[in-house]
Design a protein around this motif. Structure first.
Motif, PDB file in Angstrom:
ATOM      1  N   LEU A   1      17.168  40.796 -37.993  1.00 13.34           N
ATOM      2  CA  LEU A   1      16.526  41.666 -38.975  1.00 13.34           C
ATOM      3  C   LEU A   1      15.920  42.901 -38.319  1.00 13.34           C
ATOM      4  N   ARG A   2      16.087  43.028 -37.013  1.00 16.96           N
ATOM      5  CA  ARG A   2      15.546  44.159 -36.248  1.00 16.96           C
ATOM      6  C   ARG A   2      14.084  44.361 -36.577  1.00 16.96           C
ATOM      7  N   ASN A   3      13.339  43.272 -36.545  1.00 18.96           N
ATOM      8  CA  ASN A   3      11.949  43.356 -36.938  1.00 18.96           C
ATOM      9  C   ASN A   3      11.129  42.347 -36.147  1.00 18.96           C
ATOM     10  N   PRO A   4      10.095  42.826 -35.418  1.00 15.14           N
ATOM     11  CA  PRO A   4       9.324  41.924 -34.565  1.00 15.14           C
ATOM     12  C   PRO A   4       8.429  40.972 -35.331  1.00 15.14           C
TER      13      PRO A   4
ATOM     14  N   VAL B   1      22.725  46.338 -27.643  1.00 11.86           N
ATOM     15  CA  VAL B   1      23.326  47.490 -28.326  1.00 11.86           C
ATOM     16  C   VAL B   1      23.007  47.452 -29.820  1.00 11.86           C
ATOM     17  N   SER B   2      22.885  46.246 -30.389  1.00 10.17           N
ATOM     18  CA  SER B   2      22.620  46.149 -31.826  1.00 10.17           C
ATOM     19  C   SER B   2      21.213  46.606 -32.172  1.00 10.17           C
TER      20      SER B   2
ATOM     21  N   LEU C   1      28.357  39.408 -35.047  1.00  8.02           N
ATOM     22  CA  LEU C   1      27.109  39.174 -34.317  1.00  8.02           C
ATOM     23  C   LEU C   1      26.003  38.745 -35.274  1.00  8.02           C
ATOM     24  N   ARG C   2      25.903  39.447 -36.420  1.00  8.05           N
ATOM     25  CA  ARG C   2      24.844  39.108 -37.380  1.00  8.05           C
ATOM     26  C   ARG C   2      25.087  37.731 -37.971  1.00  8.05           C
TER      27      ARG C   2
ATOM     28  N   TRP D   1      23.268  32.118 -38.402  1.00  6.72           N
ATOM     29  CA  TRP D   1      23.436  30.671 -38.315  1.00  6.72           C
ATOM     30  C   TRP D   1      22.650  30.074 -37.153  1.00  6.72           C
ATOM     31  N   THR D   2      22.537  30.824 -36.032  1.00  2.00           N
ATOM     32  CA  THR D   2      21.733  30.322 -34.926  1.00  2.00           C
ATOM     33  C   THR D   2      20.280  30.184 -35.355  1.00  2.00           C
ATOM     34  N   GLY D   3      19.732  31.271 -35.961  1.00  2.00           N
ATOM     35  CA  GLY D   3      18.345  31.232 -36.409  1.00  2.00           C
ATOM     36  C   GLY D   3      18.115  30.133 -37.437  1.00  2.00           C
TER      37      GLY D   3
END
Lengths: 330, 254
Positions: free
Chosen positions: A73-76, A214-215, A232-233, A238-240
């Motif tokens: 989600l590109r969010n910390p 890079v993402s 990748l997403r 699925w990993t998360g």
């Protein structure tokens, strides 16, 4: 590659937590409930070693899950707990428990079904929350976190509803499990499932560290750089989801380890995923082992206090501090 | 669709719509080796959409034909090795240093510190390369984005560099420095860039395409295409040639 000194700090934290957890115990002299430090032997030693291993594995799984979600989600601020994914997984487990009660499933092999239910619940809530937070250019953090909180409340209510459909004995289990509790006597099979999740999640992420870096650029830049963003997403999703599901099936929704673990790693080791992947696993493990040691010190071996209470009391303020720092606007 | 072309990069009948809006209407364009092609036109005329389509980033219905070095369907990996793209608003991971961002450009071709150093030097950021992106100014971040793209295709011959409004927020001295890097790149390939300023386009491009309403209305050698009559028609506002520079006509203030 030069090892950043940050790794020393994370490993030292983990070692300190493990040592503390090993030595902490109720005072032997029956002089009321007091904590003492002593070197365990025999059965106590093996019990405590298992507890440390169990906490470390779940912590690593949560740290990796949080990292996968933060990169996705590109969010910390993303983490299984904050986004309501843990609650979704909890709802999945509650569904399995109720089904198990209704159809009188035997206890053996129930953990496998719980994991399945938890992963399904986690994937469902992750799909909903990422759909809500999606905008033309990536994910809007405010919408994301808000919808995660609401979703978490909905799933918790659903779990509470299900809880009333089962007899009281099972209900008590469910209630304390919902607060996030490491099992006191985990079976070998359960430990193996969690270990496989930790190692598997680590391997999946560690193979993609460059693409993950890079993402972090804009989607157009990442795609034109040669990264298959869709794949990748999907992998991160699925990993998360699976890691969060396994952790919840094993220990209930333990909050904030998946948020704080990757954050500590980022602080100590920098933004590159080659360091973040092992760093998040180690930091998550260290956090949960430390939290479990603190829990042990507070509840003095009575075993009634869920470790999720400790992580929420420590992690909640940390989350607020992140909000105040404006970390979500990065 | 059959594409017979010797052009480095060709887009055939490229189309893109956003809902009911047609952003790009069956646009065909070819770019030859050695060219610096400027795409100019009013805001919303389809410049960015054309560049994204050329970069292979357009998706959806009727994207049209595409050819890179006469290869009709270049793989993602092949494309990334020979063609780089700088979007209009690059989003550069705030925690990374400038050098780390430029290193990310080497994802397809493999790590190369010389390429990274050269790219940073080309945009004049070598001394500030160890600073994290969040402390750099907007113009500096834009230059890092250009450097990342330069590093991506360093070593590729031929190569294609696509830039969407690369000079927004960059001061004149740095513009001329980056133009130097673009000219060096065009020697071993082609550069396509969108610009809102026709004067700047005329100064740096060899060729130009003027767009209006999702179509290319004029395409050819820059000095022949970028003339007041064509631009005035495309922009819907008088464009004058003032001391050799193309500029919008603005009544002097009182």
């Amino acid at each position: 590659m030069k090892r950043p000194p940050g790794f020393v700090i994370v490993v030292a934290l983990l070692a300190a937590g493990a040592l503390l957890r090993m030595l902490l115990g109720p005072a032997a002299d029956d002089s009321g409930l007091r904590v003492s430090l002593s070197i365990p032997t025999g059965e106590v030693l093996s019990l405590r070693a298992t507890a440390v291993l169990s906490a470390a594995l779940v912590g690593a799984v949560l740290g990796l899950s949080g990292l996968a979600l933060q990169s996705l989600l590109r969010n910390p601020l993303a983490s299984p707990f904050v986004l309501g994914i843990s609650s979704g997984a909890g709802f999945g487990v509650a569904c399995v428990l109720v089904l198990g009660y209704l159809f009188a499933w035997s206890g053996a092999g129930l953990f496998g079904r719980e994991v399945f239910g938890a992963v399904a619940g986690a994937a469902l809530s992750l799909a909903i929350v990422s759909r809500f937070g999606r905008q033309t250019d990536g994910h809007d953090p405010t919408t994301l976190v808000l919808s995660g909180v609401i979703l978490g409340a909905i799933f918790s209510a659903g779990t509470a509803l299900l809880e009333h459909m089962v007899p009281f004995g099972l209900r008590g289990d469910l209630l304390s499990w919902m607060a996030g509790r490491l099992p006191e006597l985990p079976s070998r099979g359960e430990l193996i499932v969690v270990a496989v999740a930790a190692v598997g999640g680590f391997a999946v992420l560690a193979r993609r560290t460059q693409a993950l870096d890079v993402s972090m650029l804009s989607d157009d830049e990442a795609r034109s750089s040669g990264v298959n963003l869709g794949a990748l997403r999907g992998t991160l999703f699925w990993t998360g989801g699976i890691l969060a599901g396994v952790a919840v099936a094993y220990a209930g929704p333990i909050g904030f380890v998946g948020l704080v673990g990757p954050h500590i790693a980022r602080r100590l080791l920098g933004p590159r995923h080659a360091a973040l992947v092992p760093g998040s696993a180690l930091a998550g493990a260290a956090l949960l082992v430390l939290a479990d040691a603190v829990r042990q010190a507070i509840d003095l071996g009575s075993g009634r206090l869920p470790v999720g209470v400790v992580t929420a009391l420590a992690g909640g303020p940390f989350f607020l501090w992140l909000l105040r720092r404006g970390a979500w606007r990065s | 669709m059959e594409i017979l072309t010797t052009a480095l990069l060709a887009g055939m009948r490229l189309s893109q719509r956003y809902g009911a809006t047609v952003a790009l209407h069956e646009t065909t364009i070819e770019v030859e080796r050695g060219q610096i092609l400027a795409v100019v036109g009013p805001n919303g005329c389809g410049k960015s959409t054309l560049l994204r389509a050329l970069a292979g980033l357009a998706h959806g219905e009727g994207a049209g034909g595409f050819s890179l070095f006469s290869s009709k369907v270049p793989s993602r990996e092949h494309r990334a090795k020979v063609m780089a793209f700088v979007p209009q608003r690059p989003d550069l991971a705030a925690d990374f240093t400038a050098r780390e961002v430029v290193q990310l450009g080497r994802f397809a071709r493999g790590a190369d510190e010389y390429a990274v150093g050269d790219a940073l030097r080309a945009v004049g950021l070598r001394v500030r390369s160890e600073l994290p992106m969040r402390v750099l100014s907007g113009g500096e971040r834009q230059r890092v984005a250009v450097a990342r793209a330069l590093a991506q295709i360093d070593g590729a011959d031929p190569c294609v560099l696509l830039l969407d409004e690369p000079f927004s927020g960059i001061d004149p001295g740095e513009v001329s420095r980056i133009v130097g890097a673009l000219r060096a790149t065009a020697e071993r390939g082609a550069v396509v860039l969108s610009l809102h300023d026709p004067g700047l386009a005329r100064a740096i491009a060899t060729h130009a395409a003027v767009m209006s309403g999702g179509r290319i209305v004029s395409h050819g050698v820059a000095s022949e295409v970028l003339v007041p009559e064509t631009l005035t028609k495309a922009y819907g506002h008088p464009i004058d040639q003032v001391a050799g520079w193309l500029a919008p006509r603005i009544e002097p203030s009182r």
